[in-house]
Scaffold this motif. Structure first.
Motif, PDB file in Angstrom:
ATOM      1  N   TYR A 251       8.299 -91.203 -29.109  1.00  0.00           N
ATOM      2  CA  TYR A 251       9.190 -92.332 -29.412  1.00  0.00           C
ATOM      3  C   TYR A 251       9.660 -93.047 -28.138  1.00  0.00           C
ATOM      4  CZ  TYR A 251       9.652 -89.867 -33.924  1.00  0.00           C
ATOM      5  OH  TYR A 251       9.410 -89.227 -35.106  1.00  0.00           O
ATOM      6  N   GLY A 252       9.938 -92.266 -27.087  1.00  0.00           N
ATOM      7  CA  GLY A 252      10.466 -92.876 -25.862  1.00  0.00           C
ATOM      8  C   GLY A 252      11.765 -93.601 -26.160  1.00  0.00           C
ATOM      9  N   LYS A 253      11.842 -94.852 -25.710  1.00  0.00           N
ATOM     10  CA  LYS A 253      13.071 -95.642 -25.944  1.00  0.00           C
ATOM     11  C   LYS A 253      13.053 -96.369 -27.284  1.00  0.00           C
ATOM     12  CE  LYS A 253      13.943 -96.253 -21.020  1.00  0.00           C
ATOM     13  NZ  LYS A 253      13.818 -97.174 -19.877  1.00  0.00           N
ATOM     14  N   MET A 254      11.943 -96.250 -28.010  1.00  0.00           N
ATOM     15  CA  MET A 254      11.842 -96.923 -29.316  1.00  0.00           C
ATOM     16  C   MET A 254      12.526 -96.095 -30.400  1.00  0.00           C
ATOM     17  SD  MET A 254       7.876 -98.108 -29.474  1.00  0.00           S
ATOM     18  CE  MET A 254       7.118 -98.957 -28.077  1.00  0.00           C
ATOM     19  N   SER A 255      12.915 -96.771 -31.452  1.00  0.00           N
ATOM     20  CA  SER A 255      13.386 -96.052 -32.639  1.00  0.00           C
ATOM     21  C   SER A 255      12.136 -95.507 -33.343  1.00  0.00           C
ATOM     22  CB  SER A 255      14.127 -96.997 -33.587  1.00  0.00           C
ATOM     23  OG  SER A 255      13.212 -97.922 -34.156  1.00  0.00           O
ATOM     24  N   PRO A 256      12.273 -94.467 -34.170  1.00  0.00           N
ATOM     25  CA  PRO A 256      11.111 -93.968 -34.909  1.00  0.00           C
ATOM     26  C   PRO A 256      10.412 -95.077 -35.708  1.00  0.00           C
ATOM     27  CG  PRO A 256      12.869 -92.365 -35.047  1.00  0.00           C
ATOM     28  CD  PRO A 256      13.441 -93.572 -34.352  1.00  0.00           C
TER      29      PRO A 256
ATOM     30  N   GLU B  72      10.271 -98.361 -34.980  1.00  0.00           N
ATOM     31  CA  GLU B  72       9.516 -99.225 -34.054  1.00  0.00           C
ATOM     32  C   GLU B  72       8.232 -98.529 -33.607  1.00  0.00           C
ATOM     33  OE1 GLU B  72      12.656-101.786 -31.392  1.00  0.00           O
ATOM     34  OE2 GLU B  72      12.803 -99.600 -31.252  1.00  0.00           O
ATOM     35  N   CYS B  73       8.357 -97.253 -33.294  1.00  0.00           N
ATOM     36  CA  CYS B  73       7.192 -96.484 -32.845  1.00  0.00           C
ATOM     37  C   CYS B  73       6.148 -96.416 -33.966  1.00  0.00           C
ATOM     38  CB  CYS B  73       7.615 -95.085 -32.416  1.00  0.00           C
ATOM     39  SG  CYS B  73       6.271 -94.088 -31.746  1.00  0.00           S
ATOM     40  N   TYR B  74       6.619 -96.216 -35.189  1.00  0.00           N
ATOM     41  CA  TYR B  74       5.710 -96.169 -36.349  1.00  0.00           C
ATOM     42  C   TYR B  74       4.874 -97.448 -36.417  1.00  0.00           C
ATOM     43  CZ  TYR B  74       4.114 -95.673 -41.185  1.00  0.00           C
ATOM     44  OH  TYR B  74       3.328 -95.566 -42.308  1.00  0.00           O
TER      45      TYR B  74
ATOM     46  N   VAL C 240       2.274 -97.461 -33.660  1.00  0.00           N
ATOM     47  CA  VAL C 240       1.196 -96.521 -33.982  1.00  0.00           C
ATOM     48  C   VAL C 240       0.274 -97.143 -35.025  1.00  0.00           C
ATOM     49  CG1 VAL C 240       0.673 -94.306 -35.109  1.00  0.00           C
ATOM     50  CG2 VAL C 240       2.432 -94.413 -33.336  1.00  0.00           C
ATOM     51  N   LYS C 241       0.873 -97.728 -36.036  1.00  0.00           N
ATOM     52  CA  LYS C 241       0.090 -98.342 -37.118  1.00  0.00           C
ATOM     53  C   LYS C 241      -0.827 -99.451 -36.585  1.00  0.00           C
ATOM     54  CE  LYS C 241       0.811-101.000 -41.314  1.00  0.00           C
ATOM     55  NZ  LYS C 241       1.822-101.603 -42.175  1.00  0.00           N
ATOM     56  N   GLU C 242      -0.263-100.318 -35.755  1.00  0.00           N
ATOM     57  CA  GLU C 242      -1.056-101.433 -35.214  1.00  0.00           C
ATOM     58  C   GLU C 242      -2.151-100.931 -34.268  1.00  0.00           C
ATOM     59  OE1 GLU C 242       1.811-104.104 -33.463  1.00  0.00           O
ATOM     60  OE2 GLU C 242       2.736-104.521 -35.412  1.00  0.00           O
ATOM     61  N   GLY C 243      -1.776 -99.988 -33.384  1.00  0.00           N
ATOM     62  CA  GLY C 243      -2.746 -99.457 -32.416  1.00  0.00           C
ATOM     63  C   GLY C 243      -3.881 -98.705 -33.091  1.00  0.00           C
TER      64      GLY C 243
END
Length: 276
Positions: A111-116, A118-120, A123-126
């Motif tokens: 997650y780093g500095k992202m919220s779960p 935002e990270c989701y 991940v989805k786009e990547g």
């Protein structure tokens, strides 16, 4: 009726030569029927070797899966690290396809500095981009397994991996039973998880890891130890599997590799199941 594929994460310790092809042969000699090929430090296998490994595995009836490198983070703040991560996933999938492996296990992001949330999205786009590129490369059979993770800083709760598998074709949950046990505070209901995978995703085959984890200050941490620790216990999982019509790969990620895979086999045999 259940169908179980059981074997080590990587070349067995007892293999005389420490390469993938000899590892596959040793797995067969041990009476096991699966092996996960480990690319955790990088994809260093040639395409020719991948093809050869696939031929040997097919001849011997050993089911293969592959673990992608640890250096993957689709939620990195640095764009070049995201691009390098995508390439590592593609390189892994390419070799997996050549060796006839059914799925790759990916530690997909932190997650780093992202919220779960935002990270989701990242991940989805990547991952969607990776899957499109994989199709262009002729990768047709390999599933992209997003692994359940023990660390609370990592993308990989059970809900996250099920949700992303619903959204992206070709993505599956790669269930690490011990990681899920740790993430859920040292509790796990195997039957409930298996039923979710069948009902919500229509899975006919589950890819999974099994090991035990260290407990520190009352909390399970992502440090793998032999399955004798019973953290989590294996027998309740075996019993739940034998009640269901499902196929599963159980990859032993204990440091004892084949010793513990054979212990798992003994449990299954005691419960009346024979590996084929």
């Amino acid at each position: 009726m259940v169908k179980i594929y059981l074997g080590p994460a990587g070349v067995p310790h007892s293999s005389k030569k420490k390469n993938t092809i000899d590892g596959i042969r040793t797995v067969k000699e041990l009476g096991l029927n699966a092996m996960e090929v480990e690319f955790v430090q990088g994809v260093r296998m040639s395409r020719e070797t991948a093809e050869e490994a696939g031929k040997v595995a097919k001849e011997l009836g050993v089911r293969l899966s592959v673990h992608a490198p640890y250096f993957i983070n689709l939620c990195s703040e640095e764009k070049d690290k995201i691009e390098a991560s995508k390439q590592r996933i593609l390189d892994t999938a390419d070799r997996a396809e050549l060796m006839g492996a059914d799925a790759i296990a990916i530690h997909i992001a932190f997650y780093g500095k992202m919220s779960p949330k935002e990270c989701y999205q990242n991940v989805k786009e990547g991952l969607a981009e990776v899957i499109d590129k994989a199709k262009e490369m002729g990768i047709k059979n390999v599933k992209f397994g997003v692994e359940t993770m023990a660390k609370e800083t990592a993308f990989g709760t059970l809900d996250e991996v099920i949700s992303i598998s619903k959204e992206l074709k070709g993505v599956i949950p790669y269930i690490d039973w011990a990681h899920t046990f740790a993430r859920q505070g040292g509790e796990i209901d195997y039957g409930k998880i298996i039923d979710r995978l069948i009902k919500e995703l229509g899975l006919t085959h589950i890819n999974s890891h099994f090991e035990s984890l260290v407990s520190r200050k009352g909390k399970y941490v992502d440090e793998h130890i032999p399955i004798d620790a019973n953290a989590p216990p294996f027998e309740p999982l075996a019993k739940e599997l034998l009640k269901r019509d499902i196929s599963i790969s159980l990859i032993c990620e204990s440091p004892e590799l084949e010793r513990d895979a054979l212990k798992m086999k003994e449990v299954l045999e005691r419960l009346g199941y024979r590996l084929e």
